[in-house]
Design a protein around this motif. Structure first.
Motif, short mmCIF file in Angstrom:
data_model
loop_
_atom_site.label_atom_id
_atom_site.label_comp_id
_atom_site.label_asym_id
_atom_site.label_seq_id
_atom_site.Cartn_x
_atom_site.Cartn_y
_atom_site.Cartn_z
N GLY A 7 -47.42 3.53 6.10
CA GLY A 7 -46.51 4.77 5.35
C GLY A 7 -47.16 5.50 4.60
O GLY A 7 -47.95 6.41 4.99
N ALA A 8 -46.47 6.01 3.45
CA ALA A 8 -47.07 6.88 2.36
C ALA A 8 -46.45 6.31 1.19
O ALA A 8 -45.53 5.61 0.95
CB ALA A 8 -46.20 8.51 2.89
N ALA A 9 -47.28 6.86 0.10
CA ALA A 9 -46.97 6.76 -1.26
C ALA A 9 -46.62 8.19 -1.73
O ALA A 9 -47.61 9.28 -1.45
CB ALA A 9 -48.25 6.18 -2.23
N ILE A 46 -44.28 -1.04 -5.41
CA ILE A 46 -45.47 -0.32 -5.83
C ILE A 46 -45.78 -0.61 -7.40
O ILE A 46 -44.89 -0.53 -8.18
CB ILE A 46 -45.85 0.94 -5.34
CG1 ILE A 46 -47.28 1.45 -5.86
CG2 ILE A 46 -44.68 1.77 -6.34
CD1 ILE A 46 -47.25 2.92 -5.34
N ARG A 47 -47.02 -1.05 -7.61
CA ARG A 47 -47.30 -1.37 -9.09
C ARG A 47 -47.60 0.04 -9.56
O ARG A 47 -48.26 0.90 -9.16
CB ARG A 47 -48.51 -2.13 -9.43
CG ARG A 47 -49.07 -2.26 -10.83
CD ARG A 47 -50.29 -3.05 -10.96
NE ARG A 47 -49.83 -4.45 -10.61
CZ ARG A 47 -50.82 -5.44 -10.54
NH1 ARG A 47 -52.15 -5.28 -10.81
NH2 ARG A 47 -50.26 -6.64 -10.11
N PRO A 48 -46.79 0.42 -10.94
CA PRO A 48 -47.12 1.77 -11.40
C PRO A 48 -48.71 2.28 -11.55
O PRO A 48 -49.29 1.45 -12.34
CB PRO A 48 -46.31 2.04 -12.63
CG PRO A 48 -45.35 1.01 -12.41
CD PRO A 48 -45.86 -0.05 -11.52
N THR A 79 -53.15 13.02 -12.52
CA THR A 79 -52.35 12.36 -11.57
C THR A 79 -52.27 10.72 -12.01
O THR A 79 -52.58 10.61 -12.93
CB THR A 79 -53.32 12.46 -10.22
OG1 THR A 79 -52.39 11.82 -9.02
CG2 THR A 79 -54.54 12.16 -10.09
N ARG A 80 -52.08 9.94 -11.04
CA ARG A 80 -52.21 8.38 -11.15
C ARG A 80 -52.95 7.99 -10.06
O ARG A 80 -53.10 8.43 -8.99
CB ARG A 80 -50.63 7.75 -11.20
CG ARG A 80 -49.81 8.08 -12.61
CD ARG A 80 -48.52 7.67 -12.54
NE ARG A 80 -47.95 8.30 -13.68
CZ ARG A 80 -47.75 7.86 -14.66
NH1 ARG A 80 -48.45 6.44 -14.96
NH2 ARG A 80 -47.19 8.37 -15.65
N SER A 81 -53.73 6.67 -10.34
CA SER A 81 -54.27 6.04 -9.23
C SER A 81 -54.36 4.34 -9.62
O SER A 81 -54.23 4.16 -11.01
CB SER A 81 -55.68 6.56 -8.80
OG SER A 81 -56.69 6.37 -10.32
N ASP A 82 -54.93 3.68 -8.79
CA ASP A 82 -55.04 2.21 -9.11
C ASP A 82 -55.95 2.02 -10.12
O ASP A 82 -55.64 1.08 -11.17
CB ASP A 82 -55.41 1.35 -7.86
CG ASP A 82 -54.34 1.31 -6.90
OD1 ASP A 82 -53.09 1.93 -7.10
OD2 ASP A 82 -54.62 0.93 -5.90
N ASP A 83 -57.08 2.68 -10.43
CA ASP A 83 -58.14 2.36 -11.25
C ASP A 83 -58.30 3.50 -12.25
O ASP A 83 -59.39 3.53 -13.23
CB ASP A 83 -59.49 2.30 -10.70
CG ASP A 83 -59.96 3.60 -9.81
OD1 ASP A 83 -59.06 4.44 -9.72
OD2 ASP A 83 -60.76 3.43 -9.01
N GLY A 84 -57.29 4.37 -12.45
CA GLY A 84 -57.14 5.57 -13.29
C GLY A 84 -58.33 6.55 -13.30
O GLY A 84 -58.60 7.34 -14.03
N ARG A 85 -58.73 6.64 -11.75
CA ARG A 85 -59.85 7.56 -11.28
C ARG A 85 -59.38 8.34 -10.39
O ARG A 85 -58.75 7.76 -9.40
CB ARG A 85 -61.18 7.18 -11.23
CG ARG A 85 -61.76 6.20 -12.57
CD ARG A 85 -63.32 5.67 -12.12
NE ARG A 85 -63.20 4.81 -11.16
CZ ARG A 85 -64.34 3.93 -10.75
NH1 ARG A 85 -65.51 4.63 -11.14
NH2 ARG A 85 -64.09 3.28 -9.86
N ALA A 86 -59.75 9.66 -10.25
CA ALA A 86 -59.29 10.66 -9.11
C ALA A 86 -60.45 11.52 -9.09
O ALA A 86 -60.81 12.21 -10.21
CB ALA A 86 -57.94 11.07 -9.18
N THR A 113 -52.33 1.32 -3.85
CA THR A 113 -51.87 0.24 -3.30
C THR A 113 -53.11 -0.48 -2.80
O THR A 113 -53.00 -1.10 -1.63
CB THR A 113 -50.84 0.44 -2.33
OG1 THR A 113 -51.49 1.22 -1.17
CG2 THR A 113 -49.76 1.21 -2.91
N GLY A 114 -54.47 -0.45 -3.46
CA GLY A 114 -55.63 -0.82 -2.91
C GLY A 114 -56.27 -0.14 -1.81
O GLY A 114 -57.32 -0.74 -1.26
N GLU A 115 -55.60 1.05 -1.37
CA GLU A 115 -56.22 1.88 -0.31
C GLU A 115 -56.98 2.97 -0.91
O GLU A 115 -56.38 3.74 -1.49
CB GLU A 115 -55.27 2.22 0.73
CG GLU A 115 -54.52 0.99 1.18
CD GLU A 115 -55.30 0.30 2.42
OE1 GLU A 115 -56.37 0.97 2.68
OE2 GLU A 115 -54.89 -0.70 2.89
N PRO A 116 -58.26 3.39 -0.48
CA PRO A 116 -58.76 4.67 -0.56
C PRO A 116 -58.01 5.93 -0.08
O PRO A 116 -57.71 5.56 1.31
CB PRO A 116 -60.19 4.58 -0.17
CG PRO A 116 -60.09 3.58 0.85
CD PRO A 116 -59.04 2.74 0.53
#
Length: 286
Positions: free
Chosen positions: A172-174, A202-204, A222-229, A251-254
């Protein structure tokens, strides 16, 4: 966005063009007098068109809208957009057809402000798009997204800024949407949808810093799982708006995410509004 990530396309049908200086300067504030089909091609053959037209150039119904020579039509399965525009400030022609096929639909709109005066509906967050242009000669297919926005007051009255991004996921999509309210506070929407449009948990994600744009120094985050983009490409760098392609993890996906940052504090600056007619011409009133 094309499958190879080299091309992108944005199409917005405006009734009451929220970024129109003519609408802001108008005494009547009639939205039907300020319509536009905004078309932006990104990539090797970038183009921008946003000619403002009056009520006489607008036709609409339950399954279609036409603004001047360009139109959108829904047949129950796909949205077909026929584009015939001329760019600005360079008068390059933009002519072609875009077909968007949603994989599913979401339940309904979200309120962006406490009073509910601004509504946003990410109607089809996971779609397939086929693009065929004659001018310029360009064809590609890829993933797409369709949403609607409506409001009861100017955007700059309710918000000082926002950031938004969307990323394809395997199922799907985020979509991440952070708005800052004019009177303080804000709202974060961290959304995940399956391909059929159903909402999933989804975990914020964590806040992730991004560099400002090079020319106009537009702030981005922006936002990401690990705080990096990471910024892969900056498609638009304007005094009040930027659009970029990011690499991050959700969501654990690159993922590769299309990202926008909008400063409404900058937009309402009178000097910025005086620059907009060069990109948003209004050649006639009809």
């Amino acid at each position: 966005m094309s499958d190879d990530g080299r091309h992108g396309l944005t199409i917005i049908a405006f009734i009451g063009s929220v970024f129109s200086p003519y609408y802001a300067w108008s005494a009547s504030k009639d939205p039907f007098a300020h319509c536009a089909m905004n078309v932006v091609l990104y990539g090797d053959r970038s183009r921008f068109a946003m000619t403002e037209r009056g009520a006489a150039s607008l036709s609409r119904g339950r399954d279609h809208i036409a603004i001047g020579p360009s139109a959108m039509e829904w047949d129950g399965t796909a949205l077909t957009v026929r584009i015939d525009e001329r760019g600005a400030p360079l008068p390059w022609r933009l002519r072609g057809t875009v077909r968007l096929v949603p994989r599913g639909f979401t339940a309904g709109p979200f309120q962006l402000d406490p009073g509910g005066r601004h509504r946003w509906w990410p109607m089809a967050p996971s779609s397939r798009v086929e693009v065929a242009f004659d001018r310029p000669d360009l064809r590609w297919s890829g993933s797409g997204y369709f949403d609607t926005n409506e409001g009861d007051e100017p955007l700059e009255a309710a918000f000082s800024r926002w950031t938004w991004c969307r990323a394809d996921l395997p199922d799907g999509a985020a979509i991440l949407y952070d708005v800052q309210h004019r009177n303080g506070g804000g709202r974060n929407l961290s959304l995940r949808f399956s391909s059929d449009g159903s909402r999933r948990e989804i975990r914020p994600p964590l806040a992730a810093a991004l560099p400002s744009t090079k020319v106009w120094r537009m702030p981005r985050e922006t936002r990401s799982d690990d705080g990096r983009a990471r910024v892969l490409t900056t498609f638009e760098d304007t005094p009040f708006y930027s659009r970029s392609l990011l690499a991050s993890t959700l969501t654990g996906e690159p993922v590769r995410a299309v990202h926008e940052s909008l400063s409404l504090d900058r937009f309402r600056n009178p000097l910025v509004r005086l620059m907009l007619p060069f990109r948003m011409p209004r050649p006639f009133a009809g």
